[in-house]
Design a protein around this motif. Structure first.
Motif, PDB file in Angstrom:
ATOM      1  N   LEU A   1       0.837  -1.202   0.000  1.00  0.00           N
ATOM      2  CA  LEU A   1       0.000   0.000   0.000  1.00  0.00           C
ATOM      3  C   LEU A   1       0.873   1.252   0.000  1.00  0.00           C
ATOM      4  N   THR A   2       0.345   2.305  -0.598  1.00  0.00           N
ATOM      5  CA  THR A   2       0.988   3.611  -0.486  1.00  0.00           C
ATOM      6  C   THR A   2      -0.088   4.680  -0.455  1.00  0.00           C
ATOM      7  N   VAL A   3       0.187   5.761   0.274  1.00  0.00           N
ATOM      8  CA  VAL A   3      -0.697   6.925   0.271  1.00  0.00           C
ATOM      9  C   VAL A   3      -0.148   7.897  -0.759  1.00  0.00           C
ATOM     10  N   THR A   4      -0.868   8.064  -1.854  1.00  0.00           N
ATOM     11  CA  THR A   4      -0.366   8.925  -2.926  1.00  0.00           C
ATOM     12  C   THR A   4      -0.586  10.406  -2.630  1.00  0.00           C
ATOM     13  N   GLN A   5      -1.619  10.706  -1.813  1.00  0.00           N
ATOM     14  CA  GLN A   5      -1.851  12.102  -1.468  1.00  0.00           C
ATOM     15  C   GLN A   5      -2.700  12.182  -0.207  1.00  0.00           C
ATOM     16  N   ARG A   6      -2.395  13.152   0.643  1.00  0.00           N
ATOM     17  CA  ARG A   6      -3.189  13.423   1.840  1.00  0.00           C
ATOM     18  C   ARG A   6      -3.851  14.788   1.719  1.00  0.00           C
ATOM     19  N   HIS A   7      -5.098  14.876   2.164  1.00  0.00           N
ATOM     20  CA  HIS A   7      -5.840  16.140   2.163  1.00  0.00           C
ATOM     21  C   HIS A   7      -6.282  16.391   3.596  1.00  0.00           C
ATOM     22  N   GLU A   8      -5.824  17.489   4.176  1.00  0.00           N
ATOM     23  CA  GLU A   8      -6.137  17.783   5.567  1.00  0.00           C
ATOM     24  C   GLU A   8      -7.574  18.290   5.707  1.00  0.00           C
ATOM     25  N   VAL A   9      -8.057  18.363   6.957  1.00  0.00           N
ATOM     26  CA  VAL A   9      -9.390  18.902   7.229  1.00  0.00           C
ATOM     27  C   VAL A   9      -9.481  20.308   6.647  1.00  0.00           C
ATOM     28  N   HIS A  10     -10.580  20.582   5.906  1.00  0.00           N
ATOM     29  CA  HIS A  10     -10.693  21.889   5.269  1.00  0.00           C
ATOM     30  C   HIS A  10     -12.146  22.246   4.991  1.00  0.00           C
ATOM     31  N   THR A  11     -12.382  23.546   4.879  1.00  0.00           N
ATOM     32  CA  THR A  11     -13.707  24.027   4.487  1.00  0.00           C
ATOM     33  C   THR A  11     -13.883  23.787   2.995  1.00  0.00           C
ATOM     34  N   ALA A  12     -15.103  23.451   2.606  1.00  0.00           N
ATOM     35  CA  ALA A  12     -15.383  23.108   1.211  1.00  0.00           C
ATOM     36  C   ALA A  12     -14.872  24.165   0.251  1.00  0.00           C
ATOM     37  N   ASP A  13     -14.188  23.691  -0.775  1.00  0.00           N
ATOM     38  CA  ASP A  13     -13.665  24.551  -1.829  1.00  0.00           C
ATOM     39  C   ASP A  13     -14.254  24.059  -3.151  1.00  0.00           C
ATOM     40  N   TYR A  14     -14.902  24.963  -3.900  1.00  0.00           N
ATOM     41  CA  TYR A  14     -15.627  24.540  -5.101  1.00  0.00           C
ATOM     42  C   TYR A  14     -14.733  23.811  -6.087  1.00  0.00           C
ATOM     43  N   ALA A  15     -13.539  24.310  -6.311  1.00  0.00           N
ATOM     44  CA  ALA A  15     -12.640  23.702  -7.308  1.00  0.00           C
ATOM     45  C   ALA A  15     -12.089  22.370  -6.823  1.00  0.00           C
ATOM     46  N   LYS A  16     -11.630  22.339  -5.562  1.00  0.00           N
ATOM     47  CA  LYS A  16     -10.979  21.126  -5.054  1.00  0.00           C
ATOM     48  C   LYS A  16     -11.982  20.031  -4.697  1.00  0.00           C
ATOM     49  N   ASP A  17     -13.176  20.422  -4.292  1.00  0.00           N
ATOM     50  CA  ASP A  17     -14.146  19.448  -3.762  1.00  0.00           C
ATOM     51  C   ASP A  17     -15.387  19.334  -4.647  1.00  0.00           C
ATOM     52  N   TYR A  18     -15.226  19.563  -5.929  1.00  0.00           N
ATOM     53  CA  TYR A  18     -16.382  19.586  -6.824  1.00  0.00           C
ATOM     54  C   TYR A  18     -17.193  18.296  -6.744  1.00  0.00           C
ATOM     55  N   THR A  19     -16.523  17.137  -6.714  1.00  0.00           N
ATOM     56  CA  THR A  19     -17.240  15.863  -6.695  1.00  0.00           C
ATOM     57  C   THR A  19     -18.120  15.743  -5.456  1.00  0.00           C
ATOM     58  N   ARG A  20     -17.580  16.128  -4.302  1.00  0.00           N
ATOM     59  CA  ARG A  20     -18.339  16.054  -3.049  1.00  0.00           C
ATOM     60  C   ARG A  20     -19.510  17.037  -3.059  1.00  0.00           C
ATOM     61  N   ILE A  21     -19.262  18.237  -3.570  1.00  0.00           N
ATOM     62  CA  ILE A  21     -20.315  19.257  -3.615  1.00  0.00           C
ATOM     63  C   ILE A  21     -21.410  18.828  -4.592  1.00  0.00           C
ATOM     64  N   LYS A  22     -21.014  18.241  -5.700  1.00  0.00           N
ATOM     65  CA  LYS A  22     -21.989  17.737  -6.675  1.00  0.00           C
ATOM     66  C   LYS A  22     -22.884  16.673  -6.033  1.00  0.00           C
ATOM     67  N   GLU A  23     -22.272  15.819  -5.215  1.00  0.00           N
ATOM     68  CA  GLU A  23     -23.032  14.771  -4.526  1.00  0.00           C
ATOM     69  C   GLU A  23     -24.085  15.381  -3.597  1.00  0.00           C
ATOM     70  N   LEU A  24     -23.706  16.424  -2.847  1.00  0.00           N
ATOM     71  CA  LEU A  24     -24.652  17.092  -1.950  1.00  0.00           C
ATOM     72  C   LEU A  24     -25.764  17.784  -2.738  1.00  0.00           C
ATOM     73  N   ALA A  25     -25.385  18.412  -3.847  1.00  0.00           N
ATOM     74  CA  ALA A  25     -26.383  19.102  -4.664  1.00  0.00           C
ATOM     75  C   ALA A  25     -27.376  18.110  -5.265  1.00  0.00           C
ATOM     76  N   LEU A  26     -26.878  16.971  -5.713  1.00  0.00           N
ATOM     77  CA  LEU A  26     -27.753  15.954  -6.288  1.00  0.00           C
ATOM     78  C   LEU A  26     -28.709  15.403  -5.232  1.00  0.00           C
ATOM     79  N   LYS A  27     -28.194  15.195  -4.028  1.00  0.00           N
ATOM     80  CA  LYS A  27     -29.053  14.688  -2.957  1.00  0.00           C
ATOM     81  C   LYS A  27     -30.155  15.686  -2.634  1.00  0.00           C
TER      82      LYS A  27
END
Length: 465
Positions: free
Chosen positions: A401-427
């Motif tokens: 196993l390897t961790v290719t990238q870590r993302h720390e706790v953060h407030t939603a950012d439209y560009a970086k978190d588009y997939t997550r925001i899209k999921e909330l909007a769809l719901k």
């Protein structure tokens, strides 16, 4: 966070029922307060919706069913529970009106799996019957059958309602912009993980042992010295069918592997196949009944054993690959493409896909506990030592196993978190569609609520005021 908390509360469109999680003590039902005043426990009809009736005892059952799944019930009033039961009946009622069909066989199949799980958790069928406060097993099975059928109709109706709901990038952007800045969701720490899987080779000798064993089973059955049922119960390694003699009912659309279906549909009634191989091991199949495109069959699965020598060879190979990656002779992604034995991740350089979000990010607090334990101590791009695991068939293998990238706790950012925001909007859009559908169908459906439950305040207009 008030905006997103409210949204995520609404996402819980319906409570699933009965024992798909750890069964827990039934001490929460009694804590729920009565509707308005002290209620006399007389089991009567509290509501009618279409052809469905809801008894006062059905509300008690709903509390039990939720507690059996570790769903907290302390803060759910009887009014709220009745509202939820009415929602389920509305979906089921409309599913029947829309000619959505759930066969009794499908219900029995799901019921069998759930009962097996409950017996495993509570150690006996008697304990399960007692837990759900039934007089005997037949009463328990009858009630469970009705509950599961209603739930399956409900699930299919809900899917039908929201299946055609889509979201455009512009709608996602509008959804994000309308969230007040001080209420933007905060996303937890996330990781992106890749893996390389090394599977031990099965020796030809071990394969032949299994083939010869299955051939002998076939001969014994054909000679009449044994039955397929008994051989499957005693020797099959398929946990899903072993207890019922290897039985499956299937069509060409049933999600079995291609090799299995090809053999099954090539046989005539009463015919037993020769041993054949799939990714799960070696099988023989007996076709019992053919009804058009549907067949009843029994099968026996035996998986060749992995020798200690083969397992050690796999570990040595994993160590060698790790050394090359650390020495920068090859990248982890390229090693996965050329060396990994897992076809699902090999093509994309070993990257794991989150089954819940279908992207490569895993939120640490929500990821599988076993995977969390394996990656939590890894630094970015560090390669783990070979880890031994086993798949659903019990086959052991090694992985890196390897961790290719870590993302720390953060407030939603439209560009970086588009997939997550899209999921909330769809719901949110799906919830609105469900709400509009419910409002429309309640108006045209016969609903009657009796007694003190008419004094409840419901989210939906069940009282048609």
């Amino acid at each position: 966070m008030r905006f997103t908390n409210k949204l995520m509360l609404l996402v819980a469109i319906g409570f699933s029922t009965l024992a798909v999680a750890q069964v827990t003590p039934q001490n929460e039902v009694a804590e729920n307060k009565p509707v308005q005043k002290q209620r006399q426990k007389i089991d009567g009809v509290v509501a009618t919706l279409g052809d469905y009736i809801i008894l006062d005892s059905d509300i008690d059952k709903a509390y039990l069913e939720m507690s059996s799944q570790n769903i907290p019930t302390k803060d759910i009033s009887r009014c709220q529970m009745l509202g939820k039961l009415l929602e389920e009946k509305l979906y089921a009622h409309q599913a029947v009106q829309d000619s959505i069909v759930v066969s009794d066989e499908e219900v029995r199949e799901r019921m069998g799996r759930q009962i097996d799980y409950m017996v495993e958790q509570l150690k006996s069928m008697d304990a399960v019957v007692k837990y759900f406060k039934k007089n005997n097993e037949d009463e328990f099975r009858t009630d469970l059958f009705d509950i599961i059928k209603t739930n399956m109709l409900t699930d299919q109706m809900q899917r039908k309602i929201i299946d055609e709901v889509e979201i455009t990038p512009e709608e996602v952007r509008t959804f994000f912009k309308k969230i007040p800045k001080d209420e933007l969701p905060e996303f937890g720490a996330e990781v992106e993980v890749s893996q390389i899987v090394i599977k031990p080779k099965v020796t030809e000798e071990e394969k032949q042992k299994v083939i010869d064993k299955l051939k002998q089973f076939k001969k014994d059955i054909q000679d009449g010295t044994s039955t397929f049922f008994s051989k499957a119960v005693l020797y099959s390694e398929d946990p899903g069918s072993k207890s019922n003699g290897g039985f499956y009912k299937m069509t060409r659309k049933t999600p079995f592997v291609k090799e299995f279906k090809d053999v099954a549909f090539s046989l005539g009634e009463g015919e037993i196949s020769d041993p054949f191989e799939t990714e799960f091991g070696y099988h023989i199949i007996l076709v019992e009944k053919i009804r058009g495109n549907e067949i009843d069959l029994r099968h026996i699965l035996i998986t060749p054993k992995i020798t200690d020598e083969s397992l050690q060879e796999a570990r040595d190979r994993a160590v060698n690959i790790r050394t090359k990656i650390i020495n920068k002779e090859i990248s982890f992604a390229d090693a996965a493409r050329s060396e990994s034995d897992e076809k699902e991740t090999r093509a994309n350089g070993g990257a794991l896909i989150n089954p819940k979000t279908q992207d490569t990010r895993f939120e640490l607090t929500k990821m599988d506990p076993a995977l969390y334990g394996q990656v939590t101590g890894l630094a970015e791009n560090e390669v783990s030592m070979p880890m031994i695991e086993q798949d659903q068939t019990g086959k052991r293998f090694y992985k890196l196993l390897t961790v290719t990238q870590r993302h720390e706790v953060h407030t939603a950012d439209y560009a970086k978190d588009y997939t997550r925001i899209k999921e909330l909007a769809l719901k949110e859009k799906q919830i609105k569609r469900i709400g509009d559908w419910s409002e429309e169908k309640i108006k045209e459906t016969y609903v009657k609520i009796n007694g003190e439950y008419r004094d409840c305040e419901y989210t939906n207009n069940w009282l048609k005021k």
